[in-house]
Design a protein around this motif. Structure first.
Motif, PDB file in Angstrom:
ATOM      1  N   ARG A   1      47.326  42.444  24.566  1.00  0.00           N
ATOM      2  CA  ARG A   1      46.226  43.002  25.329  1.00  0.00           C
ATOM      3  C   ARG A   1      46.750  43.465  26.688  1.00  0.00           C
ATOM      4  N   VAL A   2      46.385  44.701  27.074  1.00  0.00           N
ATOM      5  CA  VAL A   2      46.694  45.240  28.391  1.00  0.00           C
ATOM      6  C   VAL A   2      45.377  45.580  29.074  1.00  0.00           C
ATOM      7  N   ARG A   3      45.211  45.151  30.315  1.00  0.00           N
ATOM      8  CA  ARG A   3      43.940  45.324  31.019  1.00  0.00           C
ATOM      9  C   ARG A   3      44.196  45.761  32.458  1.00  0.00           C
ATOM     10  N   ALA A   4      43.413  46.680  32.957  1.00  0.00           N
ATOM     11  CA  ALA A   4      43.463  47.111  34.356  1.00  0.00           C
ATOM     12  C   ALA A   4      42.075  46.983  34.955  1.00  0.00           C
ATOM     13  N   GLU A   5      42.009  46.440  36.170  1.00  0.00           N
ATOM     14  CA  GLU A   5      40.758  46.336  36.910  1.00  0.00           C
ATOM     15  C   GLU A   5      40.907  47.023  38.258  1.00  0.00           C
ATOM     16  N   MET A   6      39.872  47.752  38.687  1.00  0.00           N
ATOM     17  CA  MET A   6      39.827  48.388  40.002  1.00  0.00           C
ATOM     18  C   MET A   6      38.518  47.971  40.652  1.00  0.00           C
ATOM     19  N   ARG A   7      38.605  47.343  41.849  1.00  0.00           N
ATOM     20  CA  ARG A   7      37.426  46.763  42.465  1.00  0.00           C
ATOM     21  C   ARG A   7      37.378  47.090  43.960  1.00  0.00           C
ATOM     22  N   GLN A   8      36.171  47.263  44.485  1.00  0.00           N
ATOM     23  CA  GLN A   8      35.953  47.515  45.898  1.00  0.00           C
ATOM     24  C   GLN A   8      35.197  46.344  46.502  1.00  0.00           C
ATOM     25  N   GLY A   9      35.720  45.803  47.617  1.00  0.00           N
ATOM     26  CA  GLY A   9      35.008  44.744  48.312  1.00  0.00           C
ATOM     27  C   GLY A   9      33.793  45.301  49.027  1.00  0.00           C
ATOM     28  N   ILE A  10      32.608  44.770  48.722  1.00  0.00           N
ATOM     29  CA  ILE A  10      31.383  45.274  49.343  1.00  0.00           C
ATOM     30  C   ILE A  10      31.014  44.477  50.591  1.00  0.00           C
ATOM     31  N   ASP A  11      31.689  43.369  50.816  1.00  0.00           N
ATOM     32  CA  ASP A  11      31.543  42.586  52.032  1.00  0.00           C
ATOM     33  C   ASP A  11      32.881  41.886  52.247  1.00  0.00           C
ATOM     34  N   GLY A  12      32.967  40.941  53.153  1.00  0.00           N
ATOM     35  CA  GLY A  12      34.234  40.238  53.344  1.00  0.00           C
ATOM     36  C   GLY A  12      35.350  41.161  53.767  1.00  0.00           C
ATOM     37  N   HIS A  13      36.391  41.277  52.948  1.00  0.00           N
ATOM     38  CA  HIS A  13      37.542  42.109  53.330  1.00  0.00           C
ATOM     39  C   HIS A  13      37.246  43.607  53.280  1.00  0.00           C
ATOM     40  N   LYS A  14      36.275  44.050  52.477  1.00  0.00           N
ATOM     41  CA  LYS A  14      35.839  45.448  52.378  1.00  0.00           C
ATOM     42  C   LYS A  14      36.962  46.410  51.987  1.00  0.00           C
ATOM     43  N   GLY A  15      37.965  45.906  51.314  1.00  0.00           N
ATOM     44  CA  GLY A  15      39.082  46.736  50.873  1.00  0.00           C
ATOM     45  C   GLY A  15      39.003  47.058  49.395  1.00  0.00           C
ATOM     46  N   PHE A  16      39.932  47.912  48.959  1.00  0.00           N
ATOM     47  CA  PHE A  16      40.069  48.262  47.546  1.00  0.00           C
ATOM     48  C   PHE A  16      41.236  47.487  46.964  1.00  0.00           C
ATOM     49  N   VAL A  17      41.030  46.893  45.780  1.00  0.00           N
ATOM     50  CA  VAL A  17      42.081  46.140  45.114  1.00  0.00           C
ATOM     51  C   VAL A  17      42.142  46.552  43.649  1.00  0.00           C
ATOM     52  N   ALA A  18      43.302  46.341  43.046  1.00  0.00           N
ATOM     53  CA  ALA A  18      43.490  46.620  41.622  1.00  0.00           C
ATOM     54  C   ALA A  18      44.387  45.537  41.044  1.00  0.00           C
ATOM     55  N   ALA A  19      44.221  45.266  39.753  1.00  0.00           N
ATOM     56  CA  ALA A  19      45.022  44.251  39.069  1.00  0.00           C
ATOM     57  C   ALA A  19      45.391  44.751  37.685  1.00  0.00           C
ATOM     58  N   LEU A  20      46.618  44.475  37.282  1.00  0.00           N
ATOM     59  CA  LEU A  20      47.111  44.833  35.953  1.00  0.00           C
ATOM     60  C   LEU A  20      47.514  43.561  35.222  1.00  0.00           C
ATOM     61  N   TYR A  21      46.989  43.399  34.000  1.00  0.00           N
ATOM     62  CA  TYR A  21      47.250  42.223  33.169  1.00  0.00           C
ATOM     63  C   TYR A  21      47.892  42.682  31.857  1.00  0.00           C
ATOM     64  N   ALA A  22      48.849  41.901  31.352  1.00  0.00           N
ATOM     65  CA  ALA A  22      49.392  42.128  30.016  1.00  0.00           C
ATOM     66  C   ALA A  22      49.590  40.753  29.381  1.00  0.00           C
ATOM     67  N   ASP A  23      49.052  40.559  28.184  1.00  0.00           N
ATOM     68  CA  ASP A  23      49.093  39.241  27.553  1.00  0.00           C
ATOM     69  C   ASP A  23      49.460  39.343  26.086  1.00  0.00           C
ATOM     70  N   ALA A  24      50.405  38.522  25.681  1.00  0.00           N
ATOM     71  CA  ALA A  24      50.700  38.308  24.268  1.00  0.00           C
ATOM     72  C   ALA A  24      50.045  36.991  23.863  1.00  0.00           C
ATOM     73  N   TYR A  25      49.341  36.980  22.723  1.00  0.00           N
ATOM     74  CA  TYR A  25      48.634  35.774  22.322  1.00  0.00           C
ATOM     75  C   TYR A  25      48.806  35.555  20.822  1.00  0.00           C
ATOM     76  N   GLU A  26      48.733  34.286  20.434  1.00  0.00           N
ATOM     77  CA  GLU A  26      48.942  33.908  19.036  1.00  0.00           C
ATOM     78  C   GLU A  26      48.182  32.625  18.742  1.00  0.00           C
ATOM     79  N   SER A  27      47.640  32.527  17.527  1.00  0.00           N
ATOM     80  CA  SER A  27      46.960  31.320  17.063  1.00  0.00           C
ATOM     81  C   SER A  27      47.844  30.593  16.067  1.00  0.00           C
ATOM     82  N   ILE A  28      47.940  29.272  16.236  1.00  0.00           N
ATOM     83  CA  ILE A  28      48.699  28.413  15.336  1.00  0.00           C
ATOM     84  C   ILE A  28      47.811  27.227  14.995  1.00  0.00           C
ATOM     85  N   GLY A  29      47.220  27.249  13.811  1.00  0.00           N
ATOM     86  CA  GLY A  29      46.279  26.199  13.444  1.00  0.00           C
ATOM     87  C   GLY A  29      45.113  26.188  14.417  1.00  0.00           C
ATOM     88  N   PRO A  30      44.763  25.017  14.965  1.00  0.00           N
ATOM     89  CA  PRO A  30      43.635  24.946  15.899  1.00  0.00           C
ATOM     90  C   PRO A  30      43.992  25.392  17.321  1.00  0.00           C
TER      91      PRO A  30
END
Length: 272
Positions: free
Chosen positions: A136-165
């Motif tokens: 899974r690859v995910r990108a988020e782009m967010r604007q602070g509406i209060d507090g820091h009031k800046g623009f931030v972005a984050a990039l995620y990449a995840d490999a995942y696997e199920s083994i039994g439970p």
């Protein structure tokens, strides 16, 4: 950068937490009652930096609620992503609005004399791709509406696997913040440096702010109960990493971890 932050929260959690972070994961649905809904309620205990650049972590408990139809495929998520829900949901692409929060920064942890940054609520959008099975690859782009009031972005990449439970995941993270974000948490004015006594004047600028990774593990006890744990860390980069705030009174290394107990049940559709 995410320091706390999902994909439907309880009403109380939405107002305070907004995104965070996606700690609940759903139990695979039973094969009956295709007209019902699976509701997963999670109780989560987490630790996260007190503020961006802090060398101390603070505990915080919060609830989360996730809902999907019986028979609907489970969507992979991680605890450090924002609160969001898809308005576009295709086989390999999901997109929609997203929100997050950042703890307030006050007169503590050696921050005497520095300006306060209020609790920040960030809103924006996300795009998520599943180019291969178990990736899974995910990108988020967010604007602070209060507090820091800046623009931030984050990039995620995840490999995942199920083994039994068990289900495991691991992947890298990369974060960006603009000048407003960097200045809010990492700049020090000459007057603030004089008042604080330990810091030197500094002007932080935007760019890539942190890089690191996150790992998760979930154990499914039965069709109703599962337990999830997660942990991760990032190192501050660039201009924010060179700030005297993390280097003299905080830390460039930022860690977070948590434990979630998830309970799932079916809500029947009364109109069917």
């Amino acid at each position: 950068m995410r320091f706390g932050v999902v994909k439907i929260w309880g009403a109380a959690a939405v107002a305070a937490l907004s995104g965070g972070a996606g700690a609940a994961e759903l139990i695979p649905p039973p094969k009956t009652d295709a007209n019902g809904w699976i509701v997963t309620v999670s109780v989560i205990g987490a630790i996260s930096p007190s503020f961006p650049g802090s060398g101390q972590v603070r505990p915080y408990p919060f609830p989360a609620v996730a809902v999907r139809r019986v028979g609907e495929a489970e969507t992979f998520s991680t605890p450090d992503e924002g609160f969001g829900f898809p308005v576009l949901d295709l086989d390999y692409v999901r997109a929609g609005p997203v929100a997050n929060f950042v703890f307030q920064r006050g007169q503590r942890d050696g921050l005497f004399g520095l300006h306060r940054v209020a609790l920040t609520h960030e809103v924006g959008g996300f795009v998520e791709l599943h180019p291969f099975d178990h990736l899974r690859v995910r990108a988020e782009m967010r604007q602070g509406i209060d507090g820091h009031k800046g623009f931030v972005a984050a990039l995620y990449a995840d490999a995942y696997e199920s083994i039994g439970p068990f289900r495991f995941s691991v992947g890298p993270r990369l974060n960006f913040g603009d000048n407003a974000y960097a200045n809010a948490y990492f700049s020090v004015t000459p007057f603030e440096a004089l008042l604080n006594g330990r810091l030197t004047p500094y002007t932080a600028t935007g760019g890539f702010t942190a890089a690191g990774g996150m790992a998760t593990a979930r154990y499914t006890l039965n069709d109703k109960v599962s337990v999830s744990i997660y942990g991760g860390g990032q190192r501050l980069l660039g201009s924010v990493g060179s700030s005297p705030i993390p280097n003299l009174i905080g830390s460039r290394n930022q860690f977070n971890a948590g434990l979630a107990v998830n309970y799932s049940f079916i809500v029947h559709n009364p109109f069917q």
